[in-house]
Design a protein around this motif. Sequence first.
Motif, PDB file in Angstrom:
ATOM      1  N   LEU A 541       0.842  -1.206   0.000  1.00  0.00           N
ATOM      2  CA  LEU A 541       0.000   0.000   0.000  1.00  0.00           C
ATOM      3  C   LEU A 541       0.872   1.250   0.000  1.00  0.00           C
ATOM      4  O   LEU A 541       0.409   2.338   0.351  1.00  0.00           O
ATOM      5  N   SER A 542       2.109   1.125  -0.386  1.00  0.00           N
ATOM      6  CA  SER A 542       3.072   2.225  -0.304  1.00  0.00           C
ATOM      7  C   SER A 542       2.738   3.345  -1.279  1.00  0.00           C
ATOM      8  O   SER A 542       2.014   3.167  -2.265  1.00  0.00           O
ATOM      9  N   ASP A 543       3.279   4.533  -0.967  1.00  0.00           N
ATOM     10  CA  ASP A 543       3.173   5.717  -1.827  1.00  0.00           C
ATOM     11  C   ASP A 543       1.724   6.060  -2.139  1.00  0.00           C
ATOM     12  O   ASP A 543       1.325   6.191  -3.295  1.00  0.00           O
ATOM     13  N   ASN A 544       0.941   6.198  -1.093  1.00  0.00           N
ATOM     14  CA  ASN A 544      -0.419   6.712  -1.178  1.00  0.00           C
ATOM     15  C   ASN A 544      -0.558   7.837  -0.158  1.00  0.00           C
ATOM     16  O   ASN A 544       0.436   8.436   0.260  1.00  0.00           O
ATOM     17  N   GLN A 545      -1.787   8.127   0.270  1.00  0.00           N
ATOM     18  CA  GLN A 545      -2.039   9.168   1.266  1.00  0.00           C
ATOM     19  C   GLN A 545      -2.879   8.595   2.405  1.00  0.00           C
ATOM     20  O   GLN A 545      -3.749   9.269   2.951  1.00  0.00           O
ATOM     21  N   LEU A 546      -2.610   7.352   2.744  1.00  0.00           N
ATOM     22  CA  LEU A 546      -3.354   6.692   3.805  1.00  0.00           C
ATOM     23  C   LEU A 546      -2.995   7.298   5.153  1.00  0.00           C
ATOM     24  O   LEU A 546      -1.839   7.660   5.393  1.00  0.00           O
ATOM     25  N   SER A 547      -3.992   7.396   6.036  1.00  0.00           N
ATOM     26  CA  SER A 547      -3.783   8.045   7.328  1.00  0.00           C
ATOM     27  C   SER A 547      -4.281   7.139   8.452  1.00  0.00           C
ATOM     28  O   SER A 547      -4.772   6.038   8.217  1.00  0.00           O
ATOM     29  N   GLY A 548      -4.159   7.650   9.684  1.00  0.00           N
ATOM     30  CA  GLY A 548      -4.583   6.870  10.833  1.00  0.00           C
ATOM     31  C   GLY A 548      -3.543   5.850  11.235  1.00  0.00           C
ATOM     32  O   GLY A 548      -2.409   5.845  10.748  1.00  0.00           O
ATOM     33  N   SER A 549      -3.932   4.973  12.143  1.00  0.00           N
ATOM     34  CA  SER A 549      -3.003   3.964  12.645  1.00  0.00           C
ATOM     35  C   SER A 549      -3.115   2.676  11.841  1.00  0.00           C
ATOM     36  O   SER A 549      -4.083   2.458  11.118  1.00  0.00           O
ATOM     37  N   ILE A 550      -2.104   1.854  11.980  1.00  0.00           N
ATOM     38  CA  ILE A 550      -2.125   0.532  11.338  1.00  0.00           C
ATOM     39  C   ILE A 550      -3.004  -0.383  12.183  1.00  0.00           C
ATOM     40  O   ILE A 550      -2.769  -0.541  13.381  1.00  0.00           O
ATOM     41  N   LYS A 573       1.743   3.702  16.798  1.00  0.00           N
ATOM     42  CA  LYS A 573       2.615   2.563  17.050  1.00  0.00           C
ATOM     43  C   LYS A 573       2.379   1.446  16.042  1.00  0.00           C
ATOM     44  O   LYS A 573       1.237   1.115  15.724  1.00  0.00           O
ATOM     45  N   ILE A 574       3.457   0.873  15.549  1.00  0.00           N
ATOM     46  CA  ILE A 574       3.361  -0.297  14.670  1.00  0.00           C
ATOM     47  C   ILE A 574       2.914  -1.485  15.521  1.00  0.00           C
ATOM     48  O   ILE A 574       3.472  -1.726  16.588  1.00  0.00           O
ATOM     49  N   CYS A 594       6.065   4.618  14.991  1.00  0.00           N
ATOM     50  CA  CYS A 594       7.103   4.322  15.966  1.00  0.00           C
ATOM     51  C   CYS A 594       7.006   2.867  16.384  1.00  0.00           C
ATOM     52  O   CYS A 594       6.010   2.195  16.122  1.00  0.00           O
ATOM     53  N   GLY A 595       8.030   2.386  17.038  1.00  0.00           N
ATOM     54  CA  GLY A 595       8.078   1.002  17.476  1.00  0.00           C
ATOM     55  C   GLY A 595       8.785   0.127  16.465  1.00  0.00           C
ATOM     56  O   GLY A 595       8.970   0.500  15.302  1.00  0.00           O
ATOM     57  N   PRO A 596       9.201  -1.063  16.923  1.00  0.00           N
ATOM     58  CA  PRO A 596       9.932  -1.991  16.043  1.00  0.00           C
ATOM     59  C   PRO A 596       9.149  -2.274  14.766  1.00  0.00           C
ATOM     60  O   PRO A 596       7.918  -2.387  14.815  1.00  0.00           O
ATOM     61  N   PRO A 597       9.832  -2.369  13.605  1.00  0.00           N
ATOM     62  CA  PRO A 597      11.299  -2.384  13.437  1.00  0.00           C
ATOM     63  C   PRO A 597      11.938  -1.007  13.318  1.00  0.00           C
ATOM     64  O   PRO A 597      13.126  -0.920  13.052  1.00  0.00           O
ATOM     65  N   LEU A 598      11.159   0.087  13.464  1.00  0.00           N
ATOM     66  CA  LEU A 598      11.745   1.421  13.442  1.00  0.00           C
ATOM     67  C   LEU A 598      12.498   1.671  14.746  1.00  0.00           C
ATOM     68  O   LEU A 598      12.178   1.102  15.790  1.00  0.00           O
ATOM     69  N   THR A 599      13.472   2.553  14.686  1.00  0.00           N
ATOM     70  CA  THR A 599      14.263   2.861  15.879  1.00  0.00           C
ATOM     71  C   THR A 599      13.600   3.921  16.743  1.00  0.00           C
ATOM     72  O   THR A 599      13.981   4.101  17.895  1.00  0.00           O
ATOM     73  N   GLN A 600      12.610   4.625  16.224  1.00  0.00           N
ATOM     74  CA  GLN A 600      11.961   5.686  16.993  1.00  0.00           C
ATOM     75  C   GLN A 600      11.135   5.104  18.131  1.00  0.00           C
ATOM     76  O   GLN A 600      10.282   4.241  17.930  1.00  0.00           O
ATOM     77  N   ASN A 601      11.372   5.613  19.332  1.00  0.00           N
ATOM     78  CA  ASN A 601      10.646   5.163  20.512  1.00  0.00           C
ATOM     79  C   ASN A 601       9.267   5.795  20.532  1.00  0.00           C
ATOM     80  O   ASN A 601       9.101   6.983  20.277  1.00  0.00           O
TER      81      ASN A 601
END
Length: 699
Positions: A541-550, A573-574, A594-601
């Motif tokens: 679903l990459s390169d769209n304008q989707l919003s909100g949480s996963i 959070k992922i 944020c959250g794994p696998p990203l490094t952002q806490n």
Amino acid sequence: MNTSTSIKILVLVIFTLATLNISLSSNGSSGCIESEKQALLLFKQHLLDPTNRLASWVEHEDCCRRWVGVVCDNVTGHVLELHLQNPTNLDWDYDDNWNRDDYEAYKRSRLGGKINHSLLSLTHLSYLDLSYNYFGGIPIPHFFGSMLSLRYLNLSRAGFGGLIPQQLGNLSNMHYLNLDGYFDFYDYYNARLDIENLGWLAGMSQLKYLDMSFVDLSMALDWLQTVNMFPSLKELHLSYCHLPPPPSTLLSRNLSSLAILNLGRNDLQNTSHVIMRWVFSLKTLVSLDLSYNDFEGPIPNGLQNLTSLRHLDLSFNQFNSSIPDWLYGFSPLEFLNLRGNYLQGQISSAIGNMTSAISLDFTLNDELEGGIPKSLGSISHGLECLDLSSSQLFGQLTGHLGYFKNLRQLYLSNNSIGGSIPESLGELSMLRVLHIFDNKLQGNLPESFGQLVNLDLSQNNLSGSLPKCIHNFSVMATQYDSTTLRLVRSIDLSDNNLSGEIPEGVVKLQCLLSLNLSHNHFSGRIPKGIGAMKLLEGLDLSDNQLSGSIPQSISNLTFLSYLDLSNNDLIGKIPSSTQISGFPASSFIGNQLCGPPLTQNCSAANGEIDPSMRNEDRGDDGDGDEVDWFYVAMAIGFGTGFGAFLLPLMVSRRWSGIYFQFLDRMWTRLLLLHAKANLISCSLAALKQFLQNISFFPF
């Protein structure tokens, strides 16, 4: 005694003897012959059977009635047939959609080990099938040549290697011989069959079927003279045999019954004139495969002599002429494959004369050009597969597409076809595969796509939104019939100009394996119930304008092996799961996640979450944010209570000192809750700083 009485007595005697014989025969067939049972048990002892396929082969059971794969004579009890082929065989030539699970199941169920000579005790054995097993490159046993009752021997793709024993030529009753040497791409060169000459085949004068595909015949200079000696031969398969050049002349042509000939993948370019002259003489041919042989020049006119042809495969050669009109005039021709040549010019309107056509494949001919002939409509009633992709065709799809009622697969990709997709496409109830990617299609998607299982319209200029009734892809939403069992179930609409929200109905496509909506302008949220698509293996679903949480439910996609949600406007959070955290960070970059696998806490990202999403997220089943929002509410209440004390703090330094001591004690305790209440920590820190500033006010 008169003649009439004598005749009656004779008839009575014959009837009595026949009845006695039947009775004795019935008694004799009460069980299998003990010596043959013991021979089979000894044969079993030397086999490797990892899935216990031969579990029924036990001493106390009747081998004729209870043993899997054993067929006996109903009268004598002799073992006649052994059906020991792999029950989960994969046809590598025609089954392109097998997956890892299929392959592993196939490997596990293969028999192996050694072939014990106890089979010689089965003196009435006429049928032996060991195909699609794996015997580790051992030679074909020489003693097979002593099993003189054999009429059917199938050792195809069973992992035998080395020289084929010439003793097989003793099997004078042989009708069917299959020694196809290709059994597994990865092990192919470890166990290749080869042969020095084919002279021994002359002993099999009754041969009707011969398959030696993938057997190295490079040393068999007599191959053409030998196979030309079998008047009863109906099928001959010599694909990928490294066939050497035949002699320039043939003394006789005895293949008067040959109907199917496969000489594909032999690089016969340098001997094309000899081979072609021989082929043109085979007037009984119904199917001819000359693919992958580097033949050059125009398509040979001599093929016109083969007036019974129904299947012609000339794919992946170097034919560089236009398609001759006489080829279109082959009215009995049902399957024509011209894929991967250098054919030129336009597709003639004479294609409408191919009234028996079922499958036409002209793909990968870069110099074919022009429009799609309207005369194709004349053969619409029987056509099931049409592939005109990767050429230079142009024009538009019209409503006439709806006439192709039996069409199952349509490939028009990599052309310059424009216009919109006609609504009549939805009327094609038999259509399962539609590929029109990399063209110039415009307009909206039709409301219905019939019962497709594989749709690829990527790299076009399609616009508008996804149909609300996308779940009407009924074959992808429910169980699929046997004709679509092996077709990859996927939707690819990437690289278009589609917009709007992804409809919730997409989650009803529970048999879908791959969904690609990347590089569009989709907005809104990822459907909350996406976890219901249990079989999904790829989601982009990459390169769209989707919003909100996963949605947390995405963690339910246990078969997911590819995921890309990058470059959207997703926040929060992922979802935490082994499945999701195993994907690379590149699957999530370009968002506010944020959250794994990203490094952002996540504690550092909470302040960036869109406040308008909070109430929605609270109602999101399984999103895992309820506890976080509880602490947010507690922090707000705590701040309100503190506000009630602000006025006395501003008025009295004494009260200010008392409350600051109390606040310090509370602060120490709250630090212990930091890991659980990230939002509270941030709020209290801000509040403490504010109160400290108050103490410096001049009263």
